[in-house]
Scaffold this active site. Structure first.
Site, PDB file in Angstrom:
ATOM      1  N   ASP A 151       0.874  -1.166   0.000  1.00  0.00           N
ATOM      2  CA  ASP A 151       0.000   0.000   0.000  1.00  0.00           C
ATOM      3  C   ASP A 151       0.921   1.229   0.000  1.00  0.00           C
ATOM      4  OD1 ASP A 151      -2.136   1.701   0.021  1.00  0.00           O
ATOM      5  OD2 ASP A 151      -3.191   0.718   1.669  1.00  0.00           O
TER       6      ASP A 151
HETATM    7  C1  BGC Z   1      -5.089   3.249  -0.132  1.00  0.00           C
HETATM    8  C2  BGC Z   1      -5.200   2.257  -1.279  1.00  0.00           C
HETATM    9  C3  BGC Z   1      -5.032   2.978  -2.594  1.00  0.00           C
HETATM   10  C4  BGC Z   1      -3.716   3.719  -2.605  1.00  0.00           C
HETATM   11  C5  BGC Z   1      -3.426   4.450  -3.898  1.00  0.00           C
HETATM   12  C6  BGC Z   1      -3.816   4.068  -0.256  1.00  0.00           C
HETATM   13  O1  BGC Z   1      -3.753   5.038   0.743  1.00  0.00           O
HETATM   14  O2  BGC Z   1      -5.120   2.571   1.097  1.00  0.00           O
HETATM   15  O3  BGC Z   1      -6.425   1.597  -1.217  1.00  0.00           O
HETATM   16  O4  BGC Z   1      -5.145   2.081  -3.677  1.00  0.00           O
HETATM   17  O5  BGC Z   1      -3.706   4.654  -1.543  1.00  0.00           O
HETATM   18  O6  BGC Z   1      -4.239   5.546  -4.057  1.00  0.00           O
END
Ligand code: BGC
Length: 694
Positions: A248
Site C-alpha cells: 500500500d
Molecule cells: C489506499 C489504497 C489505494 C492507494 C493508492 C492508499 O492510501 O489505502 O487503497 O489504492 O492509496 O491511491
C-alpha cells in the site's frame, strides 16, 4: 418452471484473462528473461516510479530495452480514478444487489474505462471484511460476510480481468481507518482462515487475481507488508498465487530486507525502502540475497509476460462514461436500494394522481458520491435525488425545502421525502491533508465513525420534518449501517440509498414512484444500538479478532437488530416451499421453490445458511453459504439451485493446521434474511457417511 443456478461459475468467469494463462509456457519465458536481466534491471522492477499519479496512473518498473512495459496502476473500487469516469455506486451498495452477474458487468465496465485511460492494473476490489460498521472505508468493501464478499469480489475481478489486471486489497485485516498505519489486528489461525481470509483465497484461486496489495496495518504485531506467513506461506504456498504483491502507498513498506524476504515484491508508489542505496546496504550486510531479489523480480514481471502487456493497446476513450455504462450505473443503483420500512404501503408514490410532494434536506440537492479518499471518482454529470425526482415527475408537484427552512408549510403537502445521511466529511478514507490539498479537492475529514448514529443535524432534520408532515419518507445516504432507533417510529417509510453513484437520483426516483420494485438487501446488519456490537475504539492500536462480528455476533448474543443482514422489503411478497436437499458425491444439491405471491414483478434474494450442532468446537449459529437472486412476475414460481460442498462445511482445525469436517449435525436453512429462515433441514455426518434427520 425456470431453474436458476445460485452461482453460475461459467457465466461469471467469461473472458477473465487471468484464467486463460498457460503457466508452464509463461514460466519458461519468465525464467529466460530473468537470466538476461542484470541486478539493476531486476531491482528496477521492484518499485514504483511516480510518487504522485500522472494523469491518474501510478507507474512501476518497465524497461524498453527488455521489451518490458511498466505497470500503470489506477484506483479504484467504484470507477476509474483518472480524470472524469463513470462513478458507479460504491461497493457496499453494489453488494446490496446480491447480483453477481451485475457485479461482473460493473467490473467489466470499470476495467474497460481503466484501460481506456491507459492503465493496466486496477487497484480494486477492496475486500476487507466489515468487522464493525464504523470502519471509515466500509463503503469501499462489500460485506460483513466472507461468503457474500467472496462471491461479489470474484464476479468483479472476472469482469475487470477481461481488460486489466486487478489488485484485490488490502491483505489483510485492514478494517480500522484512523490507526491504520500503526494498529495490530490480532487473531488466531482459525478465525483468520475461516472468517478474514476466505474471500482473498477465492480471488486468487477462483478468479486468478493478477496481483494483491498488502495492508498498512500489522497482523499479530508484524506489519502486513513484511509478514512472511501471510505473503509467502499462505498466499503462495497454500493458495498457489503467481502474481505480484505491491505495498500500500506511503507507509505500506516498512523495511528493506524484511519486506523483500517476506514476499513484498513492489514498493509503491516510489522507492523509499527499495532504493539502490538501501538495497546495496542490505546485500552487503547479508540480510538480503541476490536470490531474493531474483525471486521477487520474477514475481514482479511474471504478469507482464503472462498478460502480454507489451502488446496491449488502450481502447477508444469513447467508452468512458458511454451510454451503456451510465445505463449500467443506473441499473445497479436501482437494485442496490434497500427498502427498510414501508408502513401501510405508502410507497410507491402515485405519479399520476396530482400528489404534492415536499422534498426536504440539503442532501436532496447535493452531489454525494461517497468519500474523497483513493476511491473517489468524479463524473462529468451527476443526478442528485431532487434532479432525479424532477426528471420523472408527471402529474406530481415537487417543492424543495433546504435543511434550515421553516417546515410549518409541510403539512400542506401530501407527503414529505427527507433526504438525510452522511457525506465524505463523516466517514471515509483518511488521507493526510497535504495530499488532499495537492489534488485541489476539499479537505476530506473522513475517517472512522466512533458512533453509528446520524449527526445531530440530520436527526434533527428528520424529526422536525416528520413532526410537520402528514406522511414522511426518509431516503438515507451513507456507506454502512446507521442507527435509526431514535427516529424510525416517527417516519412512514425508509429507503437506504448508500452512495448511489452518478445515476443515483434517477434510481431513487424510479423506486419511489414504483417504476422499479426495490430489491436490495442489507450486506451489513443495522444494530439497534452500539451496545449490540463488540466494543469499538477508533483509536485502538491493538484489536482482537475472533469468529464473531456482524450477524454472527448478534446471533450469538441473542441481540435483535433494527434490520438484520440480508433484509430488505419489496413492493411484492415472496414465499418459499419444496426445500430439497440431496447428497451427490462430496456435495449437497439443494433446491427450493420461490414464488412471487403479490401483484407486482420483483426480485427475491434467497439465502442459504448453515449451522453446526453438537460440534466438538465452538460454532457460530448460522453462516451464509449461498444466495441467489430471482426476478419473478406476479404468481410466477422458480426453482433456485445451490451447491454446498463438504469443503464449505469444514472448520479450521488449529491443532492439525488444516481444514476438518466435524462429525456432527448440520442444519441447513433457507430464507429471506439471516433472521427469517423459514425452511430447515438437518443432516448428520457420522465420520463415514451422511444421513438426513427427520
Ligand atoms: C489506499 C489504497 C489505494 C492507494 C493508492 C492508499 O492510501 O489505502 O487503497 O489504492 O492509496 O491511491
Amino acid at each position: 418452471m425456470k431453474h436458476i443456478l445460485a452461482f453460475d461459475a461459467r457465466a461469471i468467469h467469461r473472458g477473465n484473462k487471468g484464467l486463460a494463462i498457460d503457466h508452464v509456457a509463461v514460466a519458461l519465458e519468465v525464467d529466460a528473461l530473468l537470466a538476461r536481466m542484470t541486478t539493476a534491471q531486476q531491482i528496477n522492477e521492484l518499485r514504483g516510479s511516480s510518487p504522485r499519479p500522472i494523469d491518474g496512473l501510478y507507474y512501476a518498473g518497465g524497461d524498453a530495452t527488455l521489451g518490458l512495459p511498466p505497470y500503470k496502476m489506477v484506483d479504484g473500487p467504484r470507477g476509474a480514478r483518472a480524470g472524469k469516469a463513470t462513478a458507479f455506486p460504491v461497493a457496499i451498495a453494489r453488494a446490496a444487489t446480491f447480483n453477481v452477474a451485475l457485479e461482473r458487468r460493473v467490473g467489466f465496465a470499470i476495467g474497460l474505462e481503466v484501460a481506456a485511460k491507459g492503465g493496466n492494473v486496477l487497484l480494486a476490489p477492496t475486500i476487507n471484511l466489515l468487522r464493525h460498521p464504523g470502519w471509515g472505508r466500509a463503503q469501499e468493501t462489500y460485506s460483513e460476510d466472507p461468503h457474500h464478499m467472496g462471491a461479489m469480489a470474484v464476479a468483479f475481478i472476472s469482469g475487470a480481468q477481461n481488460h486489466v489486471l486487478t489488485s484485490p486489497k488490502h491483505l489483510a485485516l485492514n478494517n480500522l481507518e484512523n490507526t491504520r498505519f500503526a494498529m495490530s489486528a490480532n487473531i488466531g489461525m482459525r478465525a483468520l482462515h475461516e472468517v478474514y481470509l476466505p474471500h482473498f483465497k477465492r480471488c486468487v484461486v477462483e478468479a486468478a487475481a493478477a496481483s494483491l496489495m498488502s495492508a498498512y496495518n500489522k497482523l499479530n504485531s508484524v506489519y502486513c507488508g513484511e509478514h512472511p506467513a501471510l505473503l509467502t506461506h499462505i498466499l503462495r504456498e497454500l493458495w498457489g498465487f503467481k502474481g505480484f504483491v505491491e505495498s500500500d502507498w506511503f507507509l505500506g513498506t516498512r523495511s528493506t530486507a524484511a519486506a523483500l524476504n517476506a514476499g513484498l515484491d513492489i514498493e509503491m508508489p516510489a522507492a523509499h525502502h527499495f532504493t539502490d542505496e538501501t538495497l546495496a546496504l542490505a546485500l552487503v550486510s547479508g540480510e538480503l540475497t541476490h536470490a531474493i531479489i531474483h525471486r521477487n523480480a520474477r514475481n514482479a514481471v511474471y504478469q507482464k509476460l503472462a498478460w502480454r502487456l507489451a502488446d496491449q493497446h488502450a481502447p477508444d476513450a469513447a467508452v468512458v462514461e458511454c451510454a451503456e455504462h451510465l445505463d449500467l450505473a443506473r441499473q445497479v443503483a436501482e437494485q442496490s436500494l434497500v427498502l427498510l420500512k414501508n408502513e401501510a404501503g405508502l410507497l410507491p408514490l402515485d405519479n399520476r394522481s396530482g400528489l404534492r410532494i415536499a422534498v426536504v434536506g440539503d442532501l436532496a440537492d447535493t452531489v454525494n458520491l461517497g468519500d474523497r479518499g483513493s476511491s473517489f471518482v468524479t463524473s462529468s454529470a451527476v443526478t442528485t435525488p431532487l434532479a432525479g425526482l424532477r426528471a420523472l415527475a408527471e402529474q406530481t408537484t415537487l417543492t424543495h425545502f433546504a435543511s434550515h427552512s421553516d417546515f410549518s408549510a409541510l403539512n400542506d403537502f401530501d407527503v414529505t421525502i427527507v433526504v438525510a445521511g452522511l457525506t465524505y466529511k463523516d466517514e471515509g478514507e483518511f488521507i493526510p491533508g497535504a495530499q488532499q490539498e495537492a489534488e485541489g479537492s476539499d479537505l476530506a475529514r473522513g475517517g472512522d465513525r466512533a458512533d453509528l448514529a446520524l449527526p445531530e443535524r440530520e436527526r434533527d432534520l428528520i424529526r422536525r420534518a416528520a413532526r410537520a408532515s402528514k406522511k414522511t419518507v426518509v431516503v438515507l445516504e451513507g456507506g454502512s449501517a446507521i442507527l435509526v432507533h431514535d427516529w424510525i417510529d416517527a417516519v412512514d417509510a425508509l429507503l437506504m440509498a448508500w452512495y448511489p453513484g452518478r445515476e443515483g437520483g434517477h434510481a431513487i426516483a424510479n423506486v419511489l414512484f414504483g417504476a422499479v420494485n426495490p430489491s436490495g438487501r442489507l450486506p451489513v446488519s443495522f444494530p439497534k444500538s452500539m451496545d449490540q456490537l463488540m466494543p469499538w475504539d477508533v483509536a485502538a492500536l491493538s484489536v482482537e479478532h475472533d469468529l464473531l462480528h456482524g450477524y454472527r455476533y448478534l446471533d450469538h448474543h441473542g441481540h435483535e437488530p433494527s434490520f438484520p443482514f440480508g433484509f430488505g422489503l419489496s413492493y411484492t411478497t415472496f414465499s418459499l416451499s419444496v426445500f430439497d436437499v440431496r447428497r451427490d458425491g462430496s456435495a449437497f444439491r439443494i433446491s427450493v421453490q420461490v414464488a412471487n405471491t403479490g401483484a407486482r414483478a420483483g426480485a427475491a434474494v434467497v439465502q442459504l445458511y448453515v449451522g453446526a450442532e453438537e460440534s466438538s468446537v465452538m460454532r457460530v449459529k448460522n453462516e451464509l453459504k449461498g444466495f441467489g437472486r430471482v426476478q419473478l412476475e406476479p404468481h410466477e414460481v422458480a426453482v433456485l439451485e445451490f451447491e454446498l460442498t463438504d469443503a464449505d462445511l469444514r472448520y479450521f482445525d488449529v491443532e492439525a493446521d488444516d481444514w476438518r469436517l466435524d462429525p456432527c449435525v448440520y442444519r441447513m436453512s433457507v430464507g429471506f434474511s439471516s433472521r427469517e429462515l423459514s425452511l430447515v433441514t438437518r443432516w448428520q455426518y457420522a465420520g463415514d457417511g451422511w444421513r438426513e434427520l427427520s
